[in-house]
Design an enzyme around this catalytic site. Structure first.
Site, PDB file in Angstrom:
ATOM      1  N   GLU A   4       0.839  -1.209   0.000  1.00  0.00           N
ATOM      2  CA  GLU A   4       0.000   0.000   0.000  1.00  0.00           C
ATOM      3  C   GLU A   4       0.869   1.253   0.000  1.00  0.00           C
ATOM      4  O   GLU A   4       1.797   1.393   0.800  1.00  0.00           O
ATOM      5  CB  GLU A   4      -0.936   0.013   1.212  1.00  0.00           C
ATOM      6  CG  GLU A   4      -1.807   1.269   1.211  1.00  0.00           C
ATOM      7  CD  GLU A   4      -3.016   1.178   2.119  1.00  0.00           C
ATOM      8  OE1 GLU A   4      -3.618   0.079   2.219  1.00  0.00           O
ATOM      9  OE2 GLU A   4      -3.381   2.202   2.730  1.00  0.00           O
ATOM     10  N   ASP A  25      -3.127  12.003  -2.594  1.00  0.00           N
ATOM     11  CA  ASP A  25      -3.260  13.469  -2.650  1.00  0.00           C
ATOM     12  C   ASP A  25      -3.817  13.851  -4.017  1.00  0.00           C
ATOM     13  O   ASP A  25      -3.213  13.533  -5.044  1.00  0.00           O
ATOM     14  CB  ASP A  25      -1.897  14.130  -2.428  1.00  0.00           C
ATOM     15  CG  ASP A  25      -1.354  13.824  -1.038  1.00  0.00           C
ATOM     16  OD1 ASP A  25      -2.050  14.126  -0.050  1.00  0.00           O
ATOM     17  OD2 ASP A  25      -0.251  13.258  -0.944  1.00  0.00           O
ATOM     18  N   LYS A  32      -5.553  21.667  -8.082  1.00  0.00           N
ATOM     19  CA  LYS A  32      -5.355  22.689  -9.115  1.00  0.00           C
ATOM     20  C   LYS A  32      -4.747  22.089 -10.371  1.00  0.00           C
ATOM     21  O   LYS A  32      -3.836  21.265 -10.293  1.00  0.00           O
ATOM     22  CB  LYS A  32      -4.416  23.775  -8.585  1.00  0.00           C
ATOM     23  CG  LYS A  32      -5.015  24.590  -7.490  1.00  0.00           C
ATOM     24  CD  LYS A  32      -4.074  25.686  -7.044  1.00  0.00           C
ATOM     25  CE  LYS A  32      -4.684  26.445  -5.879  1.00  0.00           C
ATOM     26  NZ  LYS A  32      -3.691  26.923  -4.941  1.00  0.00           N
ATOM     27  N   ASP A  44     -11.905  10.183  -3.506  1.00  0.00           N
ATOM     28  CA  ASP A  44     -13.175  10.879  -3.305  1.00  0.00           C
ATOM     29  C   ASP A  44     -13.211  12.158  -4.140  1.00  0.00           C
ATOM     30  O   ASP A  44     -14.044  13.028  -3.903  1.00  0.00           O
ATOM     31  CB  ASP A  44     -13.387  11.218  -1.814  1.00  0.00           C
ATOM     32  CG  ASP A  44     -12.278  12.080  -1.263  1.00  0.00           C
ATOM     33  OD1 ASP A  44     -11.237  12.254  -1.939  1.00  0.00           O
ATOM     34  OD2 ASP A  44     -12.432  12.594  -0.132  1.00  0.00           O
ATOM     35  N   THR A  58     -13.843   3.892   5.975  1.00  0.00           N
ATOM     36  CA  THR A  58     -13.284   4.754   7.028  1.00  0.00           C
ATOM     37  C   THR A  58     -14.353   5.731   7.533  1.00  0.00           C
ATOM     38  O   THR A  58     -15.351   5.979   6.858  1.00  0.00           O
ATOM     39  CB  THR A  58     -12.086   5.564   6.495  1.00  0.00           C
ATOM     40  OG1 THR A  58     -12.563   6.418   5.450  1.00  0.00           O
ATOM     41  CG2 THR A  58     -10.993   4.676   5.968  1.00  0.00           C
ATOM     42  N   LYS A  59     -14.062   6.310   8.707  1.00  0.00           N
ATOM     43  CA  LYS A  59     -14.978   7.297   9.301  1.00  0.00           C
ATOM     44  C   LYS A  59     -15.156   8.477   8.353  1.00  0.00           C
ATOM     45  O   LYS A  59     -16.241   8.986   8.133  1.00  0.00           O
ATOM     46  CB  LYS A  59     -14.374   7.815  10.614  1.00  0.00           C
ATOM     47  CG  LYS A  59     -14.917   7.138  11.804  1.00  0.00           C
ATOM     48  CD  LYS A  59     -14.537   7.928  13.045  1.00  0.00           C
ATOM     49  CE  LYS A  59     -14.531   6.977  14.225  1.00  0.00           C
ATOM     50  NZ  LYS A  59     -13.650   7.404  15.285  1.00  0.00           N
ATOM     51  N   PHE A  60     -14.032   8.871   7.782  1.00  0.00           N
ATOM     52  CA  PHE A  60     -13.988   9.984   6.849  1.00  0.00           C
ATOM     53  C   PHE A  60     -14.920   9.719   5.660  1.00  0.00           C
ATOM     54  O   PHE A  60     -15.669  10.584   5.209  1.00  0.00           O
ATOM     55  CB  PHE A  60     -12.511  10.137   6.429  1.00  0.00           C
ATOM     56  CG  PHE A  60     -12.268  10.758   5.094  1.00  0.00           C
ATOM     57  CD1 PHE A  60     -12.266  12.135   4.961  1.00  0.00           C
ATOM     58  CD2 PHE A  60     -12.020   9.972   3.984  1.00  0.00           C
ATOM     59  CE1 PHE A  60     -12.014  12.702   3.735  1.00  0.00           C
ATOM     60  CE2 PHE A  60     -11.777  10.534   2.762  1.00  0.00           C
ATOM     61  CZ  PHE A  60     -11.783  11.917   2.630  1.00  0.00           C
ATOM     62  N   GLU A  61     -14.886   8.466   5.221  1.00  0.00           N
ATOM     63  CA  GLU A  61     -15.708   8.087   4.073  1.00  0.00           C
ATOM     64  C   GLU A  61     -17.193   8.027   4.444  1.00  0.00           C
ATOM     65  O   GLU A  61     -18.050   8.456   3.676  1.00  0.00           O
ATOM     66  CB  GLU A  61     -15.232   6.705   3.631  1.00  0.00           C
ATOM     67  CG  GLU A  61     -15.256   6.494   2.163  1.00  0.00           C
ATOM     68  CD  GLU A  61     -14.650   5.152   1.826  1.00  0.00           C
ATOM     69  OE1 GLU A  61     -13.748   4.673   2.541  1.00  0.00           O
ATOM     70  OE2 GLU A  61     -15.101   4.572   0.836  1.00  0.00           O
TER      71      GLU A  61
HETATM   72  C1  LIG Z   1      -4.605  12.181   1.269  1.00  0.00           C
HETATM   73  S1  LIG Z   1      -3.548  11.135   2.175  1.00  0.00           S
HETATM   74  C2  LIG Z   1      -4.478   9.627   2.316  1.00  0.00           C
HETATM   75  C3  LIG Z   1      -3.985   8.703   3.381  1.00  0.00           C
HETATM   76  C4  LIG Z   1      -4.699   7.349   3.535  1.00  0.00           C
HETATM   77  N1  LIG Z   1      -4.486   6.481   2.383  1.00  0.00           N
HETATM   78  C5  LIG Z   1      -6.179   7.517   3.809  1.00  0.00           C
HETATM   79  O1  LIG Z   1      -6.985   7.063   2.996  1.00  0.00           O
HETATM   80  O2  LIG Z   1      -6.523   8.090   4.862  1.00  0.00           O
HETATM   81  C6  LIG Z   1      -2.262  10.701   1.019  1.00  0.00           C
HETATM   82  C7  LIG Z   1      -1.008  10.176   1.710  1.00  0.00           C
HETATM   83  O3  LIG Z   1      -0.083   9.735   0.729  1.00  0.00           O
HETATM   84  C8  LIG Z   1       1.230  10.025   1.179  1.00  0.00           C
HETATM   85  N2  LIG Z   1       2.107  10.054  -0.008  1.00  0.00           N
HETATM   86  C9  LIG Z   1       1.980  10.845  -1.104  1.00  0.00           C
HETATM   87  N3  LIG Z   1       2.927  10.573  -1.997  1.00  0.00           N
HETATM   88  C10 LIG Z   1       3.677   9.555  -1.465  1.00  0.00           C
HETATM   89  C11 LIG Z   1       4.816   8.849  -1.924  1.00  0.00           C
HETATM   90  N4  LIG Z   1       5.378   9.117  -3.101  1.00  0.00           N
HETATM   91  N5  LIG Z   1       5.344   7.899  -1.128  1.00  0.00           N
HETATM   92  C12 LIG Z   1       4.777   7.625   0.089  1.00  0.00           C
HETATM   93  N6  LIG Z   1       3.696   8.259   0.574  1.00  0.00           N
HETATM   94  C13 LIG Z   1       3.158   9.222  -0.194  1.00  0.00           C
HETATM   95  C14 LIG Z   1       1.069  11.370   1.882  1.00  0.00           C
HETATM   96  O4  LIG Z   1       2.094  11.585   2.833  1.00  0.00           O
HETATM   97  C15 LIG Z   1      -0.299  11.214   2.548  1.00  0.00           C
HETATM   98  O5  LIG Z   1      -0.193  10.732   3.873  1.00  0.00           O
END
Ligand SMILES: C[S@@+](CC[C@H](N)C(=O)[O-])C[C@H]1O[C@@H](n2cnc3c(N)ncnc32)[C@H](O)[C@@H]1O
Length: 239
Positions: A69, A144, A148, A180, A217-220
């Site tokens: 993951e 992420d 933009k 999402d 998830t709770k968020f979802e």
């Molecule tokens: C929006 S968060 C979602 C976290 C989790 N999957 C969730 O659903 O709650 C995206 C995560 O991806 C991590 N991330 C982004 N690019 C990454 C990379 N190249 N390698 C490791 N982690 C990364 C960020 O640090 C962040 O914690």
């Protein structure tokens, strides 16, 4: 560029370099509990990029289907999945160190033993540490979105990246994504539909219902209540 004069020189020396990153490292502070979890559990659960290619049977002490993951956040759903699928081994990759601490703490609390984590950029881990054709499943949940337009190039799902993923999946292995953000879902669908060697698992050739194995998830749940959508995509490596 550090000690190298050019990217080519760095590449030739075997060092991996990347211009555009999919994350900006947040300077979140570790809580006491997260710091303690890292101190206590890193020796058993932590993996290091500098150790290079993983010897998977040695790391887990067995041979089992391997799930990887990328960007597990605080690790809640990853730990839950590892617990629910005890017959599989899990590797999580995250650059946000407080999230790594939270994940280790949760895993230890739940008695999860089939999980290891990297605190590093997933792009470099894939390039340097994961053997080709070794993964049964790759998961990328709520990456992420880079809302933009001028930031879209930072989105981790890009044609070159998914071919890197494909080389790490075994034939028959699946790449499972969820987001999402509708525009990112459309981008994922477009990139994956054009990617060689993958077949969409959706009967309608777009999205799939959330598979049981991905915890809600709770968020979802909150998003559902507010009428926000979530899109799951699953593609199988066919060649
Ligand atoms: C929006 S968060 C979602 C976290 C989790 N999957 C969730 O659903 O709650 C995206 C995560 O991806 C991590 N991330 C982004 N690019 C990454 C990379 N190249 N390698 C490791 N982690 C990364 C960020 O640090 C962040 O914690």
């Amino acid at each position: 560029m550090s000690q190298f004069k050019s990217e080519q020189e760095a590449a030739e020396s075997g060092v991996y370099m990347r211009k555009i990153q999919s994350f900006v490292k947040r300077e979140g502070r570790l809580t006491g509990g997260q710091a303690k979890a890292i101190e206590q559990h890193w020796p058993t659960m932590g993996l290091e990029h500098k150790d290079g290619l993983l010897d998977i049977p040695q790391v887990f002490g067995r041979v089992a289907p391997l799930v990887l993951e990328i960007g597990f956040g605080m690790g809640k759903s990853l730990v839950e999945m590892a617990k629910n699928e005890a017959g599989k081994d899990f590797i999580g990759i995250e650059v946000h160190t407080p999230g790594v601490g939270a994940c280790l703490s949760d895993a230890a609390e739940q008695g999860v033993t089939n999980l290891r984590v990297y605190d590093h950029d997933a792009v470099a881990i894939l390039a340097d540490c994961i053997a080709d054709n070794s993964l049964a499943r790759m998961q990328l949940f709520f990456p992420d979105p880079w809302h933009k337009k001028r930031h879209h190039k930072r989105r981790i799902v890009q044609p070159e990246f998914v071919q890197k993923l494909r080389s790490k999946l075994a034939v028959g292995g699946v790449f499972h994504m969820a987001t999402d953000w509708e525009n990112y879902a459309e981008h994922m669908l477009e990139v994956m539909s054009q990617a060689a060697g993958f077949k969409n698992q959706s009967t309608t050739n777009d999205y799939i219902p959330r598979p049981e194995q991905r915890p809600l998830t709770k968020f979802e749940q909150r998003g559902h209540r507010l009428g926000h959508g979530v899109w799951d995509l699953m593609f199988e490596k066919v060649s």
